[in-house]
Design a protein around this motif. Sequence first.
Motif, mmCIF file in Angstrom:
data_model
loop_
_atom_site.group_PDB
_atom_site.id
_atom_site.type_symbol
_atom_site.label_atom_id
_atom_site.label_comp_id
_atom_site.label_asym_id
_atom_site.label_seq_id
_atom_site.Cartn_x
_atom_site.Cartn_y
_atom_site.Cartn_z
ATOM 1 N N UNK A 29 3.670 -7.432 0.856
ATOM 2 C CA UNK A 29 4.341 -6.152 0.655
ATOM 3 C C UNK A 29 5.645 -6.320 -0.116
ATOM 4 N N UNK A 30 6.332 -7.433 0.136
ATOM 5 C CA UNK A 30 7.593 -7.692 -0.557
ATOM 6 C C UNK A 30 7.405 -8.030 -2.030
ATOM 7 N N UNK A 31 6.171 -8.381 -2.436
ATOM 8 C CA UNK A 31 5.918 -8.735 -3.835
ATOM 9 C C UNK A 31 5.972 -7.506 -4.747
ATOM 10 N N UNK A 32 5.962 -6.320 -4.168
ATOM 11 C CA UNK A 32 6.134 -5.103 -4.960
ATOM 12 C C UNK A 32 4.870 -4.451 -5.464
ATOM 13 N N UNK A 33 3.845 -4.274 -4.618
ATOM 14 C CA UNK A 33 2.646 -3.560 -5.079
ATOM 15 C C UNK A 33 3.007 -2.131 -5.479
ATOM 16 N N UNK A 34 2.296 -1.608 -6.483
ATOM 17 C CA UNK A 34 2.586 -0.256 -6.947
ATOM 18 C C UNK A 34 2.296 0.780 -5.861
ATOM 19 N N UNK A 35 1.229 0.562 -5.110
ATOM 20 C CA UNK A 35 0.821 1.500 -4.062
ATOM 21 C C UNK A 35 0.448 0.722 -2.813
ATOM 22 N N UNK A 36 0.918 1.201 -1.656
ATOM 23 C CA UNK A 36 0.550 0.607 -0.366
ATOM 24 C C UNK A 36 -0.182 1.656 0.451
ATOM 25 N N UNK A 37 -1.397 1.321 0.879
ATOM 26 C CA UNK A 37 -2.248 2.211 1.660
ATOM 27 C C UNK A 37 -2.459 1.549 3.021
ATOM 28 N N UNK A 38 -1.995 2.191 4.079
ATOM 29 C CA UNK A 38 -2.105 1.635 5.432
ATOM 30 C C UNK A 38 -3.172 2.388 6.216
ATOM 31 N N UNK A 39 -4.115 1.653 6.759
ATOM 32 C CA UNK A 39 -5.167 2.205 7.608
ATOM 33 C C UNK A 39 -4.780 1.900 9.050
ATOM 34 N N UNK A 40 -4.393 2.925 9.797
ATOM 35 C CA UNK A 40 -3.905 2.737 11.164
ATOM 36 C C UNK A 40 -5.086 2.504 12.104
#
Length: 225
Positions: A68-79
Amino acid sequence: TDELQTDPVRPTGQVAVSFDDGEPSYDIIADCAYDNIEPITAAPCQLLYHGSLAARSASSARALRQLRASGPQTIFVDVNLRTPWWQAGTVNELLQGAHWVKLNSDELALLAGNTTSADPGTDFLQRYALQGLLVTHGARGAELLLANGERLQVAPMTDNEVVDTVGAGDAFAAVMLLGLLNDWAMPVVLERAQQFAGALVGRRGATVNDRGFYQKFSRQWQLTD
């Protein structure tokens, strides 16, 4: 597959599925390979998709933080709030900085807490400054809340044969990701995600060992096989 890791000792993953009144319950077996992912140095990716269970072990949690710290353009979290494998503080940390979140209505109620709001979904969307929140409602379909105030809903086809609901949520999420990567209009994304998940529940198992099953959708959506 450049950063694919293997574990010579632990199984890749094991999930014990049981049914109560036709509804599946899952025991995500602990200390499998996916609980022991080693941190890597990765370049920023276009989209990072991960479940909340990815942070239940110290090793995989470190790897996830680094990705996550690498800087992805979009983060999608599946709870995935699977007792006893989740803590509110850990899930809250994962939701911070996410762009898209998928959860079911029960999980939304748990994370919303003792709210008296008539619209907990919108409150959740705004609390975490999300681009989109996907709330699934089982047999009643799903709704997508967007940052611009738009609210979209989709319901399963009434003539769909239901053989096995295991994997339906993952199938829905997979097409959501496909739509985001291909810049499909959100109503189209939602319709196609429901279409694909609806077809999957007509088969036994979370995946289908038939390439033709997937090629049909690839052709319909004008994608390469």
